[in-house]
Design a protein around this motif. Structure first.
Motif, PDB file in Angstrom:
ATOM      1  N   LEU A 178      -8.062  61.632   5.700  1.00  0.00           N
ATOM      2  CA  LEU A 178      -8.123  63.057   5.417  1.00  0.00           C
ATOM      3  C   LEU A 178      -9.361  63.363   4.579  1.00  0.00           C
ATOM      4  O   LEU A 178      -9.931  62.482   3.957  1.00  0.00           O
ATOM      5  CB  LEU A 178      -6.873  63.509   4.643  1.00  0.00           C
ATOM      6  N   GLN A 179      -9.737  64.609   4.557  1.00  0.00           N
ATOM      7  CA  GLN A 179     -10.876  65.052   3.754  1.00  0.00           C
ATOM      8  C   GLN A 179     -10.340  65.865   2.576  1.00  0.00           C
ATOM      9  O   GLN A 179      -9.624  66.845   2.766  1.00  0.00           O
ATOM     10  CB  GLN A 179     -11.803  65.911   4.603  1.00  0.00           C
ATOM     11  N   LEU A 180     -10.671  65.450   1.345  1.00  0.00           N
ATOM     12  CA  LEU A 180     -10.273  66.196   0.149  1.00  0.00           C
ATOM     13  C   LEU A 180     -11.192  67.393   0.007  1.00  0.00           C
ATOM     14  O   LEU A 180     -12.397  67.247  -0.139  1.00  0.00           O
ATOM     15  CB  LEU A 180     -10.355  65.303  -1.093  1.00  0.00           C
ATOM     16  N   LEU A 181     -10.621  68.583   0.068  1.00  0.00           N
ATOM     17  CA  LEU A 181     -11.421  69.801  -0.002  1.00  0.00           C
ATOM     18  C   LEU A 181     -11.666  70.191  -1.454  1.00  0.00           C
ATOM     19  O   LEU A 181     -10.808  70.010  -2.308  1.00  0.00           O
ATOM     20  CB  LEU A 181     -10.723  70.937   0.739  1.00  0.00           C
ATOM     21  N   ASP A 182     -12.826  70.728  -1.731  1.00  0.00           N
ATOM     22  CA  ASP A 182     -13.233  71.203  -3.050  1.00  0.00           C
ATOM     23  C   ASP A 182     -13.327  70.091  -4.088  1.00  0.00           C
ATOM     24  O   ASP A 182     -13.630  70.372  -5.245  1.00  0.00           O
ATOM     25  CB  ASP A 182     -12.292  72.303  -3.572  1.00  0.00           C
ATOM     26  N   GLU A 183     -13.026  68.860  -3.719  1.00  0.00           N
ATOM     27  CA  GLU A 183     -13.104  67.716  -4.629  1.00  0.00           C
ATOM     28  C   GLU A 183     -12.429  67.997  -5.965  1.00  0.00           C
ATOM     29  O   GLU A 183     -12.939  67.628  -7.031  1.00  0.00           O
ATOM     30  CB  GLU A 183     -14.564  67.311  -4.861  1.00  0.00           C
ATOM     31  N   SER A 184     -11.278  68.675  -5.925  1.00  0.00           N
ATOM     32  CA  SER A 184     -10.593  68.986  -7.178  1.00  0.00           C
ATOM     33  C   SER A 184      -9.083  69.010  -6.973  1.00  0.00           C
ATOM     34  O   SER A 184      -8.587  69.132  -5.860  1.00  0.00           O
ATOM     35  CB  SER A 184     -11.054  70.336  -7.719  1.00  0.00           C
ATOM     36  N   VAL A 185      -8.387  68.882  -8.088  1.00  0.00           N
ATOM     37  CA  VAL A 185      -6.938  68.991  -8.122  1.00  0.00           C
ATOM     38  C   VAL A 185      -6.576  69.983  -9.220  1.00  0.00           C
ATOM     39  O   VAL A 185      -7.374  70.252 -10.112  1.00  0.00           O
ATOM     40  CB  VAL A 185      -6.258  67.627  -8.399  1.00  0.00           C
ATOM     41  N   GLY A 186      -5.379  70.518  -9.137  1.00  0.00           N
ATOM     42  CA  GLY A 186      -4.905  71.451 -10.161  1.00  0.00           C
ATOM     43  C   GLY A 186      -3.536  71.035 -10.651  1.00  0.00           C
ATOM     44  O   GLY A 186      -2.679  70.626  -9.858  1.00  0.00           O
TER      45      GLY A 186
END
Length: 136
Positions: free
Chosen positions: A43-51
């Motif tokens: 998969l591709q992690l979008l925005d390279e961020s987590v919340g």
């Protein structure tokens, strides 16, 4: 006597700063774990961020542990956005929820098996399954 309230205020401020730093380090750990899991599952992690989504206390083996839930978005084929979640206890991954490719199979199959464009106004229908799972 005025030194005691100043000391309490200073200790409270230090506790807030310490908590903020701990949560920032936890967020960095969650981002690294999300990248790793996305890479392992294609998969591709979008925005390279987590919340940070939530925090809860768990009791395991008689100990109270703090579990943090982080949300992020991934892409299966580069054209979509799907939600993902991961849970961390300390620096250890305790759970993960990722979208599966099966949830996209009907759309993918429809793209690859769509009949060619017809020149008339007849719409082709797919065969129906009868109650005994035979084609009707």
């Amino acid at each position: 006597m005025s030194e005691l309230p100043d000391l309490v205020l200073l200790l409270g401020l230090l506790a807030v700063v310490g908590l903020w730093l701990k949560l920032a380090r936890g967020r960095e750990q969650a981002t690294q774990e999300a990248r790793l899991q996305c890479r392992q599952h294609g998969l591709q992690l979008l925005d390279e961020s987590v919340g940070l989504r939530g925090v809860r206390l768990l009791r395991q083996h008689g100990q109270l542990l703090l579990e943090r839930c982080y949300t992020f978005e991934v892409s299966i084929d580069g054209n979509d956005r799907e939600p993902g979640k991961l849970w961390l206890i300390g620096r250890t991954l305790s759970g993960i929820s990722l979208p599966t490719i099966q949830s996209h199979l009907p759309g993918l199959l429809a793209e690859h098996t769509a009949p060619p464009a017809a020149t008339d106004n007849v719409v082709p229908l797919r065969p129906r399954l009868h109650k005994d799972n035979t084609l009707h």
